[in-house]
Design a protein around this motif. Structure first.
Motif, PDB file in Angstrom:
ATOM      1  N   ALA A  69       0.831  -1.203   0.000  1.00  0.00           N
ATOM      2  CA  ALA A  69       0.000   0.000   0.000  1.00  0.00           C
ATOM      3  C   ALA A  69       0.868   1.257   0.000  1.00  0.00           C
ATOM      4  N   ASP A  70       1.976   1.222   0.730  1.00  0.00           N
ATOM      5  CA  ASP A  70       2.887   2.361   0.773  1.00  0.00           C
ATOM      6  C   ASP A  70       3.504   2.608  -0.598  1.00  0.00           C
ATOM      7  N   ARG A  95       2.275   1.670  -3.408  1.00  0.00           N
ATOM      8  CA  ARG A  95       1.208   2.064  -4.333  1.00  0.00           C
ATOM      9  C   ARG A  95       0.960   3.562  -4.251  1.00  0.00           C
ATOM     10  N   ARG A  96       0.972   4.100  -3.034  1.00  0.00           N
ATOM     11  CA  ARG A  96       0.711   5.533  -2.869  1.00  0.00           C
ATOM     12  C   ARG A  96       1.873   6.375  -3.384  1.00  0.00           C
ATOM     13  N   ARG A 139       4.302  11.112  -1.123  1.00  0.00           N
ATOM     14  CA  ARG A 139       3.161  11.848  -0.564  1.00  0.00           C
ATOM     15  C   ARG A 139       3.156  13.313  -0.959  1.00  0.00           C
ATOM     16  N   ALA A 188      -2.487  12.168  -5.124  1.00  0.00           N
ATOM     17  CA  ALA A 188      -2.866  10.793  -5.462  1.00  0.00           C
ATOM     18  C   ALA A 188      -3.613  10.779  -6.789  1.00  0.00           C
ATOM     19  N   LYS A 193      -5.581   0.833 -10.546  1.00  0.00           N
ATOM     20  CA  LYS A 193      -4.931   1.594  -9.485  1.00  0.00           C
ATOM     21  C   LYS A 193      -4.473   0.675  -8.354  1.00  0.00           C
ATOM     22  N   ARG A 234      -1.310  -1.263  -9.055  1.00  0.00           N
ATOM     23  CA  ARG A 234      -0.134  -0.439  -9.386  1.00  0.00           C
ATOM     24  C   ARG A 234       0.219  -0.509 -10.869  1.00  0.00           C
TER      25      ARG A 234
END
Length: 367
Positions: free
Chosen positions: A20-21, A23-24, A27, A31, A65, A68
């Motif tokens: 998940a990290d 994928r994001r 920061r 997004a 999404k 990825r």
């Protein structure tokens, strides 16, 4: 044989958090949204829909999404979701002859009734990287999309008017269309089931097979009779109401390949057809599908099946990328017991081999 791995739950949960990290991503960057994927990576979304057999742009973008950008993972996710949906009916066959055409080209006739319509395509680009896309790359203004007539004559209709192409086959009135997702595969397959398998088959695999037919591994000399892309209406016949209800419009790509046929004892020389129809704009897939479809019809025309693309069981059994991925990637799962058994076997075989070699050496020395 698989064995349970103790203490793996925490590691798996951490792997999911790390995924998940990743994928994001950074920061500091906004997004990516589902709407952006639909509008700006539409061809990727179309492929996910096509090979997952589910027309829903938002869900396909969500799968893309979540994965990825891994196409096959996205297709797997959307197929898994598809299995949860209820079946409440079967739509009528879509009438692609009444398509609201956005793109329509033919390699067989220069002047067509209705004209050639280039539409959105990479065909005439120079394949040079565009540095302007490193920035926002905003188009000055939206391009007007011209309307098209409700009915645009097919190229195959022109050939059919002269009796030069095989008829567009009609199914018996009592024929019930098969459903590959609910029935086990059996060979030989009827063409409707075979086309279903090809429509959701892996684009790369079908492209390779299609290419092989053009390099001599199959009896084809193809021409693109017509490729058309646009909107078609989906209708459902509701028995309780006694009439047909429109469910809406979907975008599809259709390809008809035209192939020369020298004739046989049962049929005169004529052109034959290969057919491809897929969700969204996906010309490469539709073309590959139509080439493989024609190759798989070898038995219908009394042709010898000599090439991989003509072998129905080989093609259909291996074109599904989700199934192929599962079988290949299962090798990542624990095979500790299997490997230890083979390791022990190889050690014993080596010991036996060494003993035999020593005996031969001793025998030669004695002689």
């Amino acid at each position: 044989m698989y064995v349970a791995v103790k203490g793996g739950e925490t590691a798996i949960a951490n792997a999911h958090r790390l995924l998940a990290d990743r994928r994001r991503g950074d920061r500091n960057l906004p997004a990516i949204t589902i709407e952006q994927l639909i509008e700006q990576l539409g061809l990727g979304v179309d492929r996910v829909m096509a090979e997952a057999s589910l027309f829903d742009r938002s869900l396909a973008a969500l799968a893309l999404k979540q994965s990825r950008g891994d196409m096959i993972e996205a297709i797997f996710l959307l197929r898994a979701y598809r299995t949860t949906l209820p079946r409440f009916g079967t739509s009528k066959p879509v009438e692609t002859g009444s398509m609201q055409v956005e793109r329509r080209v033919s390699a067989t006739y220069k002047d067509l009734p209705g004209g050639q319509l280039l539409g959105p395509t990479f065909d005439y680009t120079h394949r040079l990287l565009d540095p302007s896309l490193l920035e926002d790359g905003m188009v000055d203004q939206a391009v007007e999309r011209p309307g098209t007539p409700d009915h645009v004559m097919r190229v195959s209709d022109i050939l059919d008017g002269e009796g030069l192409i095989e008829p567009d086959g009609e199914m018996p009135e009592d024929h019930v269309a098969g459903d590959l997702t609910r029935e086990p595969m059996e060979f030989p397959m009827q063409r409707d089931l075979r086309l279903q398998a090809l429509a959701r088959g892996d684009e790369g695999f079908l492209l390779a097979l299609a290419y092989s037919t053009q390099r001599g591994y199959g009896r084809t000399h193809p021409f693109v009779g017509e490729i058309r892309m646009g909107l078609v209406e989906v209708e459902l016949e509701v028995p309780e109401l006694g009439f047909t209800v429109s469910l809406g419009e979907i975008r599809v790509t259709e390809c008809q390949m035209v192939n020369q046929f020298k004739g046989s004892a049962k049929a005169p020389p004529q052109f034959t057809r290969g057919y491809g129809l897929v969700f969204g704009q996906s010309e490469r897939k539709a073309m590959a599908m139509s080439l493989v479809d024609r190759a798989l019809r070898a038995d219908e025309f009394g042709e010898d099946r000599l090439a991989p693309a003509q072998d129905e069981e080989f093609v259909i059994s291996h074109c599904d990328n989700v199934q192929a991925t599962g079988f290949v990637e299962h090798l990542k799962l624990p095979h500790y017991v299997d490997f230890q058994a083979e390791l022990d076997l190889v050690r014993r075989m080596r010991a036996r081999h060494a003993a035999e070699m020593n005996r031969d050496i001793d025998k030669e020395a004695a002689e």
